[in-house]
Design a protein around this motif. Structure first.
Motif: not given
Length: 529
Positions: A496-499, A173-174, A505, A501, A178-179, A182
């Motif tokens: 931000a790309k990895h959803k 999800e993060t 991160w 904070e 995830h990135h 996606k």
């Protein structure tokens, strides 16, 4: 054992019927046009394309049998769900291998056969040579069929990859995994859509050529439809290349804004250099004091000497640590400068390739428009602009394709012939392969490079940006680590790309269990726009 009986198919291809008809017409009229160089070349093109495609299909069937046999042996006790997933992965791998086997044929068709057919079509229109028209139509049918087969296989593979990566993105999800998933899902999904549209365009091209072979009354309508379809897909691909150029340009600007690491880190290096000088001066003073205590004649001499030795030893340790910190920081600055230069070079290269490729697709789109107009306007039937544009567009696309193929082959060669060049630090490199074996590996165009320069640069960036819990990153200065993380954000791998904070991160960067995912993510972002 009896000799098997080979039955001859009662269904003949359009190309075979056309050739037979031309031979009969030639024997009746005594014309030599059917035996011209153009006919021989077109026939040779068709036969070469058909034989190559048949060979690729046969290789795929052999691989399928081997895969099925191996899978049955390996998955005897596997659960039904695991077997289904395993079969899906094997099918995807088989189709990908099949597609890559077809790609050299597809390159030949797009770069040589299709432009040649366009030129001969123009010549046939000018000279009103019906035999040449039929030969070019037969060759065009073969070319479009090969294109369609490659594009359809690629569309299926892209669709399966998109589905798999969508599931992976939901699973993770993060974070970096995830990135990466996606981004791949979006890219492969777009590839599947474009591939489906291209397949429709090639189907229209086949219909156009078949109507010419059969002298159908609606040949002009089919040609017009094919031209419109070709123009549309060319425009779509051209626009996609333009978006990719824009993405690479944006990433290049963001990296460039980071500045030269030698300048950015000048203050940090100056402070470290000052600390080294102070530590060196303190060590020198400690040794001067030690000499003074050795010369002291009082009863406390031994105690003072012992304390002076401890002070001198501690001062020397601090001086050594300060020198090592300065040397490490200087090396890190050089590394950061190298990886930033590499990242900018990758984006510039991508911009160049996409610009040339997009220009080729746009030129082919213009050729499709000319074809559509020519089909509906008798006065433009012999206009050479169409095949000229087709040849120019094919030349641009072919140039990019050949460049990519040569670069990939060179990287595969270096991967096995010089394994020590990009091997991870602390890992014993594999034994270098001979020149002959390296050349064989270089020709395996279906294999991706797993240990090349891009992967090595990704490891360097991660080592600079990672936290103190990651092996080899504990001595990185805070300023250097911050600069490396700014590079990650410029590469579109930020929080931000990895959803996530920013604090979470940073924690993922300092998590050894996420090291592999981070390196893969950085390598992907270096290559993409």
């Amino acid at each position: 054992m009896s000799t098997p009986i080979h039955r001859t198919s009662t269904r003949q291809s359009a190309a075979a019927l056309t050739s037979a008809q031309q031979r009969r017409d030639g024997s009746r009229t005594g014309s030599t046009s059917a035996r011209s160089t153009e006919h021989a070349l077109l026939a040779m093109q068709s036969r070469a394309g058909n034989r190559a495609t048949t060979a690729a299909v046969q290789r795929a069937r052999d691989t399928a049998r081997d895969t099925e046999r191996d899978g049955a042996a390996e998955n005897g006790g596997a659960s039904a769900g695991a077997k289904k997933k395993n079969y899906r992965d094997r099918i995807a791998a088989l189709l990908d291998r099949f597609k890559k086997n077809l790609e050299p044929i597809d390159t030949f068709i797009k770069g040589f056969q299709t432009p040649t057919n366009a030129a001969f079509t123009q010549q046939a229109a000018v000279s009103a040579n019906e035999g040449l028209k039929h030969s070019t139509a037969a060759s065009g049918t073969s070319a479009a069929s090969g294109n369609l087969l490659t594009e359809a296989a690629g569309t299926v593979v892209s669709g399966m990859d998109a589905y798999k990566n969508m599931k992976d993105a939901k699973k993770h999800e993060t974070g970096a995994n995830h990135h990466t998933a996606k981004k791949r899902a979006k890219t492969k999904g777009a590839d599947a859509v474009v591939g489906a549209a291209s397949s429709g365009s090639y189907s229209a091209a086949i219909a156009k050529e078949v109507t010419k072979v059969q002298k159908a009354a609606d040949a002009a309508v089919a040609s017009e439809a094919s031209g419109i379809a070709s123009a549309s897909i060319g425009a779509i691909k051209g626009m996609r290349s333009a978006f990719r150029v824009g993405g690479a340009a944006s990433k290049y600007r963001q990296i460039k804004k980071l500045g030269d690491p030698h300048v950015v880190q000048a203050g940090s290096l100056a402070r470290l250099n000052e600390s080294q000088e102070q530590a060196g001066w303190a060590a020198a003073q400690a040794y001067v004091a030690l000499d003074a205590y050795w010369a002291h004649d009082g009863p406390e001499r031994l105690e003072l000497v012992s304390e002076a030795i401890d002070a001198a030893w501690e001062a020397m340790g601090e001086a050594r640590d300060a020198a090592e910190s300065l040397q490490r920081a200087e090396k890190d600055v050089e590394k950061l400068s190298t990886v930033q230069g590499y990242a900018k070079k990758k984006q510039l290269t991508k911009m160049g390739k996409e610009t040339v490729s997009g220009g080729g697709e746009s030129t082919k789109a213009a050729a499709g428009i000319v074809t559509a107009v020519a089909a509906g306007t008798v006065g433009l039937a012999s206009n050479p602009v169409g095949w000229g544009l087709a040849g120019a567009g094919a030349g641009l696309v072919l140039g990019v394709t050949m460049y990519k193929a040569l670069r990939a082959a060179t990287k595969r060669y270096e991967e096995v012939h010089h394994p020590e060049r990009w091997a991870p630090k602390g890992e014993t490199p594999e034994e270098a392969a001979s020149r002959k074996e390296s050349l064989k590996h270089a020709l395996k165009f279906w294999k991706k490079v797993s240990k090349g320069e891009r992967q090595a640069m990704a490891r360097e960036i991660y080592a600079l940006a990672a936290g103190p819990d990651i092996s080899g990153s504990g001595s990185t200065t805070a300023e250097m680590r911050e600069s490396a993380r700014s590079l990650l954000i410029a590469l579109k791998s930020g929080p931000a790309k990895h959803k996530l904070e920013p604090e979470a991160w940073v924690e993922t960067l300092n998590d050894p269990s996420k090291t592999a995912g981070w390196i893969q993510e950085i390598a992907e972002q270096l290559a993409s726009g």
